[in-house]
Write a protein that holds these residues in place. Structure first.
Motif, mmCIF file in Angstrom:
data_model
loop_
_atom_site.group_PDB
_atom_site.id
_atom_site.type_symbol
_atom_site.label_atom_id
_atom_site.label_comp_id
_atom_site.label_asym_id
_atom_site.label_seq_id
_atom_site.Cartn_x
_atom_site.Cartn_y
_atom_site.Cartn_z
ATOM 1 N N ARG A 1 88.093 112.893 29.005
ATOM 2 C CA ARG A 1 87.545 112.437 27.834
ATOM 3 C C ARG A 1 86.315 113.251 27.309
ATOM 4 O O ARG A 1 85.668 114.016 28.201
ATOM 5 C CB ARG A 1 87.264 111.132 28.173
ATOM 6 N N PHE A 2 85.972 112.980 26.181
ATOM 7 C CA PHE A 2 84.536 113.749 25.579
ATOM 8 C C PHE A 2 83.457 113.106 26.469
ATOM 9 O O PHE A 2 83.412 112.010 27.031
ATOM 10 C CB PHE A 2 84.540 113.422 24.251
ATOM 11 N N PRO A 3 82.456 114.248 26.433
ATOM 12 C CA PRO A 3 81.144 113.655 27.239
ATOM 13 C C PRO A 3 80.504 112.382 26.664
ATOM 14 O O PRO A 3 80.630 112.123 25.490
ATOM 15 C CB PRO A 3 80.104 114.800 26.986
ATOM 16 N N CYS A 4 80.102 111.671 27.746
ATOM 17 C CA CYS A 4 79.192 110.303 27.311
ATOM 18 C C CYS A 4 80.215 109.267 26.754
ATOM 19 O O CYS A 4 79.663 108.322 26.195
ATOM 20 C CB CYS A 4 77.945 110.674 26.503
ATOM 21 N N ALA A 5 81.346 109.275 27.022
ATOM 22 C CA ALA A 5 82.558 108.156 26.802
ATOM 23 C C ALA A 5 81.916 107.021 27.387
ATOM 24 O O ALA A 5 81.615 107.038 28.387
ATOM 25 C CB ALA A 5 83.847 108.682 26.875
ATOM 26 N N PRO A 6 82.341 105.678 26.683
ATOM 27 C CA PRO A 6 81.912 104.449 27.496
ATOM 28 C C PRO A 6 82.580 104.447 28.718
ATOM 29 O O PRO A 6 83.587 104.913 28.867
ATOM 30 C CB PRO A 6 82.278 103.619 26.234
ATOM 31 N N ILE A 7 81.932 103.845 29.589
ATOM 32 C CA ILE A 7 82.492 103.637 30.866
ATOM 33 C C ILE A 7 83.360 102.289 30.956
ATOM 34 O O ILE A 7 82.837 101.097 30.416
ATOM 35 C CB ILE A 7 81.283 103.580 32.155
ATOM 36 N N ASP A 8 84.559 102.477 31.119
ATOM 37 C CA ASP A 8 85.553 101.397 31.194
ATOM 38 C C ASP A 8 85.656 101.170 32.903
ATOM 39 O O ASP A 8 86.080 101.755 33.539
ATOM 40 C CB ASP A 8 86.903 101.903 30.648
ATOM 41 N N PRO A 9 85.108 99.803 33.178
ATOM 42 C CA PRO A 9 85.150 99.609 34.536
ATOM 43 C C PRO A 9 86.503 99.468 35.191
ATOM 44 O O PRO A 9 86.750 99.723 36.518
ATOM 45 C CB PRO A 9 84.570 98.160 34.896
ATOM 46 N N ILE A 10 87.468 99.117 34.416
ATOM 47 C CA ILE A 10 89.010 99.405 35.039
ATOM 48 C C ILE A 10 89.324 100.720 35.727
ATOM 49 O O ILE A 10 89.779 101.023 36.790
ATOM 50 C CB ILE A 10 89.788 98.731 34.120
ATOM 51 N N GLU A 11 88.745 101.670 34.764
ATOM 52 C CA GLU A 11 89.187 102.957 35.254
ATOM 53 C C GLU A 11 88.266 103.543 36.178
ATOM 54 O O GLU A 11 88.547 104.379 37.239
ATOM 55 C CB GLU A 11 88.859 103.811 33.848
ATOM 56 N N THR A 12 86.915 103.032 36.478
ATOM 57 C CA THR A 12 86.230 103.588 37.710
ATOM 58 C C THR A 12 86.070 102.470 38.826
ATOM 59 O O THR A 12 85.084 102.546 39.468
ATOM 60 C CB THR A 12 84.793 103.691 36.975
ATOM 61 N N ASN A 13 87.190 101.834 39.031
ATOM 62 C CA ASN A 13 87.005 100.647 40.084
ATOM 63 C C ASN A 13 85.707 99.598 39.959
ATOM 64 O O ASN A 13 85.295 99.258 40.962
ATOM 65 C CB ASN A 13 87.222 101.382 41.234
ATOM 66 N N GLY A 14 85.188 99.468 38.726
ATOM 67 C CA GLY A 14 83.979 98.543 38.752
ATOM 68 C C GLY A 14 82.903 99.208 38.784
ATOM 69 O O GLY A 14 81.740 98.832 38.245
ATOM 70 N N PHE A 15 82.614 100.733 39.173
ATOM 71 C CA PHE A 15 81.554 101.292 38.972
ATOM 72 C C PHE A 15 81.002 101.492 37.681
ATOM 73 O O PHE A 15 81.859 101.775 36.818
ATOM 74 C CB PHE A 15 81.695 102.454 39.982
ATOM 75 N N THR B 1 82.404 111.175 13.320
ATOM 76 C CA THR B 1 83.646 111.411 14.269
ATOM 77 C C THR B 1 83.566 110.639 15.529
ATOM 78 O O THR B 1 82.811 109.798 15.583
ATOM 79 C CB THR B 1 83.171 112.778 14.800
ATOM 80 N N GLU B 2 84.920 110.301 15.585
ATOM 81 C CA GLU B 2 85.290 109.393 16.848
ATOM 82 C C GLU B 2 84.829 109.757 18.101
ATOM 83 O O GLU B 2 84.613 109.158 19.174
ATOM 84 C CB GLU B 2 86.972 108.952 16.660
ATOM 85 N N GLU B 3 84.638 111.164 18.414
ATOM 86 C CA GLU B 3 84.484 111.799 19.619
ATOM 87 C C GLU B 3 83.040 112.448 19.362
ATOM 88 O O GLU B 3 83.004 112.957 18.550
ATOM 89 C CB GLU B 3 85.546 112.758 20.151
ATOM 90 N N THR B 4 82.379 112.578 20.859
ATOM 91 C CA THR B 4 81.009 113.298 20.822
ATOM 92 C C THR B 4 81.490 114.756 20.688
ATOM 93 O O THR B 4 82.201 115.211 21.745
ATOM 94 C CB THR B 4 80.401 112.547 21.915
ATOM 95 N N THR B 5 80.674 115.331 20.024
ATOM 96 C CA THR B 5 81.043 117.029 20.077
ATOM 97 C C THR B 5 79.414 117.264 20.744
ATOM 98 O O THR B 5 78.134 116.794 20.560
ATOM 99 C CB THR B 5 80.791 117.495 18.645
ATOM 100 N N VAL B 6 79.512 118.401 21.910
ATOM 101 C CA VAL B 6 78.356 118.831 22.135
ATOM 102 C C VAL B 6 78.329 120.371 22.082
ATOM 103 O O VAL B 6 79.312 121.171 22.111
ATOM 104 C CB VAL B 6 78.251 118.529 23.692
ATOM 105 N N VAL B 7 77.052 120.725 21.681
ATOM 106 C CA VAL B 7 76.796 122.131 21.669
ATOM 107 C C VAL B 7 75.739 122.492 22.734
ATOM 108 O O VAL B 7 74.835 121.829 22.639
ATOM 109 C CB VAL B 7 76.400 122.515 20.126
ATOM 110 N N HIS B 8 75.923 123.510 23.656
ATOM 111 C CA HIS B 8 75.010 123.850 24.461
ATOM 112 C C HIS B 8 74.509 125.063 24.122
ATOM 113 O O HIS B 8 75.296 126.303 23.824
ATOM 114 C CB HIS B 8 75.394 123.922 25.949
ATOM 115 N N GLY B 9 73.245 125.437 24.163
ATOM 116 C CA GLY B 9 72.598 126.763 23.945
ATOM 117 C C GLY B 9 71.833 127.025 25.180
ATOM 118 O O GLY B 9 70.920 126.501 25.731
#
Lengths: 214, 418
Positions: free
Chosen positions: B82-96, B187-195
């Motif tokens: 998933r894109f960086p910093c996507a919301p954390i879904d506790p179901i996907e992370t075992n609650g973490f 945009t729906e997803e987060t775009t990251v640019v690193h310099g």
């Protein structure tokens, strides 16, 4: 290089110009795909079907028998089915919240049908108290069968106990005039609450402390 | 399974205001020199989790406040999908409330901000990468810069230092003027640019103006925003950059939970304002606003809001509604952008050859759709911009300004570069 920075990408990340003909071998991020979008599409399809059925039935009702609004016999169950599919079946909500949602949605649907049909207020007299008892019993059984998970269900159990007094309130507010089903539901809620207190051990007290901390 | 923690003062706000458009999830990552081995990363994670119980938590629902409760499930490393910093879904992370991600050469941790801040997350990532390298049979001597997993967790690490350091002095007036807000096509997803650039080049450039690196970058950013958004606008609003400050530097704390403050520095840029003027002003503001006395007033203010007797007994539902309103009106509208600087990261010498550089990604929000994060290691200075708007003009202008004014060589890469 138009942006005066260097990049290994095929397209400049800053101005989107193509920098090279070759596909870049840079592999710093994956291609994203989202399950949520697929689920969302399903939910929208069901919503569209529901709107189609309800609007068609309303139109037929108004064109054929405008004095008798039988369309509510269709609108109620269709709305109930839509919410059940989107929440109870498709969502990943906690099972406790699904039970409470079902109590509320079923009650609302039956009240709509009851009001449309007229006559005896069977929904508020008998069905709602019965639904609350069944739901409380379901949560109790889940907790007894999965004692390790009781903490997860504590909030839902408390909600069910509060809902247990709702039928008595319906009687007090004269919406219902048959006392005994409401009284039985309130007694059942009270007994469940008493049981929780009596059989509470240290961990449950601890759980109550953390849930009520301020 | 009975250990539980109150959510700290700052964490309560993140918990209340998070939603799909404002995930309150930030990322810190290390880019390794070789592709990541998932099984070894999992073993390292299992070891580190035992040492840091304050991160092994899930969210508990309370009547007046929610809380964090020990989570005895296993946290699995995930291949990035998933894109960086996507919301954390506790179901996907075992609650973490955080996730550990790998992709090619990247090891990343993404934390929900209610659990910890950048400093806490960095300690976690350092320990994780250290143990990952040990799993790969690397010979590394812990020089004290990595948490020792043989040690017992210290109670100091669990401290809610906001409460610990609140004083009875006056509180800061929270009223602050609105700032210019960046708008664009969402945009729906987060775009990251690193310099990526050399730390030494940036240091030399900042020194030439006699200012700190943070003041230098902030000033160049303000210039970029001005050129791209305000130059041809009749109403020139103040451009304000919100800069998180690590309070552990002023108030001795070993806490691994949130303990930071945010200072807003800004300026009304006019046509005749020069980069030197901006730097002098921003540098001065940073010095005065990040002084201990000023930070103490802010700290007192936030603790006072939380402990107000009237607020305490209001059920969660209403309290979160009020917090969301306050965040939008007084938090989000008073800044143009957030720029967080994690600083120069120190690791045992033997670890350095394994690490190419680091990334710090600060989640964008609806009102602040471009945010910046800085992290440096191994003489590699990385400035990462995360955005939820299509337009990259400010970012492009920023990097151009850096190369133009200081002649710094910059390499950029992104998650949408093709």
């Amino acid at each position: 290089m138009n942006c005066s920075v260097w990049t290994a990408h095929q397209h400049c990340p800053l101005c989107k110009r193509q920098l090279t003909e070759e596909k870049a071998s840079l592999n710093t991020y994956p291609n994203y795909h989202s399950d949520a979008k697929r689920r969302n599409l399903k939910q929208r399809v069901f919503l569209f079907i529901a709107i189609l059925i309800m609007s068609t039935s309303l139109l037929i009702n108004l064109l054929t028998t405008p004095n008798q609004l039988w369309t509510f016999y269709i609108v109620g169950p269709v709305l109930y089915a839509l919410l059940s599919i989107n929440h109870t079946i498709l969502s990943k909500a906690h099972i406790g919240s699904k039970i409470i949602f079902q109590v509320l949605a079923l009650s609302a649907m039956l009240v709509v049908i009851n009001v449309t049909a007229g006559g005896e207020r069977w929904s508020v007299h008998y069905v709602i108290p019965f639904l609350v008892i069944v739901a409380t019993l379901m949560v109790t059984i889940i907790i007894l069968r999965k004692p390790m998970k009781w903490k997860e269900y504590l909030g839902y159990m408390m909600t069910m106990i509060i809902l247990g007094f709702m039928p008595v309130l319906l009687f007090v507010s004269t919406l219902s005039y048959v006392l005994w089903p409401g009284a039985i539901t309130a007694l059942y809620a009270l007994l469940t609450f008493t049981g929780m207190i009596l059989f509470a051990n240290k961990t449950m007290k601890n759980e109550i402390v953390r849930r009520f901390h301020f | 399974m009975d250990q539980w923690y109150k959510i700290d003062n700052a964490g309560k706000i993140f918990h209340a205001v998070s939603n799909p458009a404002n995930s309150s999830v930030f990322r810190i990552a290390m880019m390794m020199k070789s592709p990541v081995e998932a099984d070894k990363l999992q073993s390292a994670l299992d070891d580190v989790m035992k040492r840091l119980p304050m991160f092994a938590v899930k969210l508990g629902k309370g009547i007046f406040w929610d809380f964090l409760v020990e989570n005895d499930k296993k946290l699995f490393v995930q291949k990035e999908h998933r894109f960086p910093c996507a919301p954390i879904d506790p179901i996907e992370t075992n609650g973490f409330l955080f996730r550990v991600i790998y992709y090619e050469k990247r090891i990343a941790v993404e934390f929900f901000h209610s659990v910890t801040d950048g400093t806490g997350a960095l300690e976690f990532l350092k320990a994780l990468v250290y143990h990952y390298l040990l799993e790969q049979q690397a010979q590394i001597e812990n020089d004290g810069s990595i948490l020792d997993i043989e040690d017992q967790p210290s109670t100091y690490e669990l401290d809610d230092s906001y409460f610990n350091y609140k004083s009875n002095h006056a509180v800061k007036n929270a009223r602050e003027g609105h700032a210019f807000q960046i708008k664009g096509t969402p945009t729906e997803e987060t775009t990251v640019v690193h310099g990526v650039m050399k730390s030494n080049d940036i240091r030399t450039a900042a020194r030439a103006y006699g200012v700190s690196i943070t003041a230098y970058i902030t000033s160049v950013l303000i210039v970029a925003i001005y050129y791209e958004k305000l130059l041809y606008r009749s109403r020139k609003e103040e451009i304000k950059i919100a800069i998180p400050v690590n309070l552990r530097k002023m108030f001795p704390s070993k806490s691994l939970r949130n303990f930071f403050a945010v200072v807003n520095v800004g300026i009304h840029v006019e046509e005749h304002t020069t980069l030197e003027d901006i730097m002098a002003d921003i540098s001065k503001q940073l010095q005065t606003k990040a002084e201990k006395e000023a930070l103490q007033l802010g700290l007192n203010h936030h603790v006072k809001l939380q402990t107000m007797l009237a607020a305490r007994f209001v059920p969660n539902f209403f309290k979160y509604y009020a917090l969301r309103y306050g965040y939008k009106s007084y938090g989000e509208r008073t800044k143009t952008m957030t720029l967080t600087n994690l600083g120069d990261v120190h690791l045992p010498e033997e670890m350095m050859p394994h690490i190419a550089h680091m990334e710090m990604v600060m989640y964008p929000t609806k009102k602040s759709p471009i945010n910046g994060g800085i992290c440096s290691i191994n003489d590699q200075f990385v400035l990462s911009f995360a955005r939820t708007i299509e337009e990259a003009a400010i970012i492009r202008s920023f990097f151009q300004e850096l190369t133009k004014t200081a002649g710094i060589d910059i390499e950029v890469y992104a998650n949408d570069g093709g």
